[in-house]
Write a protein that holds these residues in place. Sequence first.
Motif, PDB file in Angstrom:
ATOM      1  N   ALA A 169       0.850  -1.186   0.000  1.00 61.76           N
ATOM      2  CA  ALA A 169       0.000   0.000   0.000  1.00 61.76           C
ATOM      3  C   ALA A 169       0.886   1.236   0.000  1.00 61.76           C
ATOM      4  O   ALA A 169       1.821   1.339   0.793  1.00 61.76           O
ATOM      5  N   SER A 170       0.583   2.177  -0.898  1.00 57.48           N
ATOM      6  CA  SER A 170       1.412   3.372  -1.016  1.00 57.48           C
ATOM      7  C   SER A 170       0.777   4.589  -0.353  1.00 57.48           C
ATOM      8  O   SER A 170       1.325   5.686  -0.438  1.00 57.48           O
ATOM      9  N   SER A 171      -0.373   4.384   0.306  1.00 49.69           N
ATOM     10  CA  SER A 171      -1.019   5.487   1.014  1.00 49.69           C
ATOM     11  C   SER A 171      -1.840   4.922   2.160  1.00 49.69           C
ATOM     12  O   SER A 171      -2.248   3.741   2.136  1.00 49.69           O
ATOM     13  N   ALA A 172      -2.099   5.751   3.163  1.00 51.02           N
ATOM     14  CA  ALA A 172      -2.911   5.318   4.290  1.00 51.02           C
ATOM     15  C   ALA A 172      -4.336   5.003   3.840  1.00 51.02           C
ATOM     16  O   ALA A 172      -4.971   4.070   4.350  1.00 51.02           O
ATOM     17  N   ARG A 173      -4.845   5.757   2.875  1.00 54.45           N
ATOM     18  CA  ARG A 173      -6.185   5.504   2.356  1.00 54.45           C
ATOM     19  C   ARG A 173      -6.264   4.136   1.703  1.00 54.45           C
ATOM     20  O   ARG A 173      -7.226   3.375   1.910  1.00 54.45           O
ATOM     21  N   GLY A 174      -5.247   3.806   0.896  1.00 53.61           N
ATOM     22  CA  GLY A 174      -5.220   2.500   0.269  1.00 53.61           C
ATOM     23  C   GLY A 174      -5.118   1.380   1.285  1.00 53.61           C
ATOM     24  O   GLY A 174      -5.755   0.332   1.150  1.00 53.61           O
ATOM     25  N   ARG A 175      -4.338   1.605   2.326  1.00 54.59           N
ATOM     26  CA  ARG A 175      -4.189   0.586   3.374  1.00 54.59           C
ATOM     27  C   ARG A 175      -5.538   0.230   3.987  1.00 54.59           C
ATOM     28  O   ARG A 175      -5.837  -0.945   4.211  1.00 54.59           O
ATOM     29  N   VAL A 176      -6.366   1.235   4.252  1.00 59.05           N
ATOM     30  CA  VAL A 176      -7.684   0.981   4.837  1.00 59.05           C
ATOM     31  C   VAL A 176      -8.542   0.136   3.903  1.00 59.05           C
ATOM     32  O   VAL A 176      -9.229  -0.804   4.336  1.00 59.05           O
ATOM     33  N   LEU A 177      -8.515   0.457   2.607  1.00 54.96           N
ATOM     34  CA  LEU A 177      -9.273  -0.326   1.637  1.00 54.96           C
ATOM     35  C   LEU A 177      -8.817  -1.770   1.641  1.00 54.96           C
ATOM     36  O   LEU A 177      -9.641  -2.695   1.678  1.00 54.96           O
ATOM     37  N   TYR A 178      -7.517  -1.995   1.607  1.00 55.39           N
ATOM     38  CA  TYR A 178      -7.007  -3.357   1.530  1.00 55.39           C
ATOM     39  C   TYR A 178      -7.309  -4.132   2.810  1.00 55.39           C
ATOM     40  O   TYR A 178      -7.549  -5.348   2.753  1.00 55.39           O
ATOM     41  N   GLU A 179      -7.307  -3.463   3.937  1.00 54.94           N
ATOM     42  CA  GLU A 179      -7.670  -4.143   5.182  1.00 54.94           C
ATOM     43  C   GLU A 179      -9.113  -4.641   5.122  1.00 54.94           C
ATOM     44  O   GLU A 179      -9.424  -5.731   5.619  1.00 54.94           O
ATOM     45  N   ARG A 180      -9.987  -3.861   4.509  1.00 51.47           N
ATOM     46  CA  ARG A 180     -11.385  -4.295   4.375  1.00 51.47           C
ATOM     47  C   ARG A 180     -11.503  -5.539   3.492  1.00 51.47           C
ATOM     48  O   ARG A 180     -12.459  -6.306   3.631  1.00 51.47           O
ATOM     49  N   LEU A 181     -10.545  -5.720   2.605  1.00 55.17           N
ATOM     50  CA  LEU A 181     -10.570  -6.874   1.704  1.00 55.17           C
ATOM     51  C   LEU A 181      -9.821  -8.072   2.274  1.00 55.17           C
ATOM     52  O   LEU A 181      -9.669  -9.084   1.588  1.00 55.17           O
ATOM     53  N   GLY A 182      -9.359  -7.960   3.505  1.00 54.35           N
ATOM     54  CA  GLY A 182      -8.739  -9.104   4.170  1.00 54.35           C
ATOM     55  C   GLY A 182      -7.230  -9.084   4.235  1.00 54.35           C
ATOM     56  O   GLY A 182      -6.621 -10.021   4.756  1.00 54.35           O
ATOM     57  N   PHE A 183      -6.585  -8.023   3.730  1.00 57.49           N
ATOM     58  CA  PHE A 183      -5.125  -7.924   3.821  1.00 57.49           C
ATOM     59  C   PHE A 183      -4.728  -7.438   5.212  1.00 57.49           C
ATOM     60  O   PHE A 183      -5.435  -6.653   5.839  1.00 57.49           O
TER      61      PHE A 183
END
Length: 211
Positions: A169-183
């Motif tokens: 993840a290259s941004s905090a916003r992206g990190r949140v999205l990926y966490e919702r998808l199980g990462f």
Amino acid sequence: MGVAIRTAGADDRDLVVRLLDEAFQDDPVSSWVFPGEEYRRRTHHRLMAAFTDAVLADGRIDLTEDGAACALWLPVPADEHPGAEPDSGSEADVEDVPVRIREAVDPDNERVEAIARLTDGIHPTGRAHAYLWMIGVVPGRQGEGLGTALIESVLDRCDREGLPAYLEASSARGRVLYERLGFECTGRALDLPDGPRMWPMWREPRTRTNA
């Protein structure tokens, strides 16, 4: 209504390069690699072209039918780094890949080589997995769920095949999205020298009992 997705081919190369160039112009990591808006506008597309060519050759690019979003995936065998060339023959050949990327993209920009080495250094090894190298959505279409649809289509296949997935993840916003998808973050955040933080993230395949 669902998002129509197809696999990109060689004829889609220029479209994918333009899409990624536009989508990542304001990305924190792209801004670090190519500092300065004018410099980035002139040069950034070359790196996107190098990434696109690599994935067209060895991986898979999923593209929404309207050309507004794409995802670049590479299959990574258990004993291979994503930056390694097939049958490269030696560790020295693998180490030369970042150099060749820099020479092809922007020879005087050491950060092009540095980002390749740094991300390769934190990439998990020992288990085969699907590597989400990049996912881009054109700025005017962000927030519509296109990126989520692209990722979920591959994660569904990973779950069926029992295959983990990995990304940075290259941004905090992206990190949140990926966490919702199980990462989940691997615990080894990468702080670029005088630059932003990247978060390596791993996702175990889900089964019917843990989905």
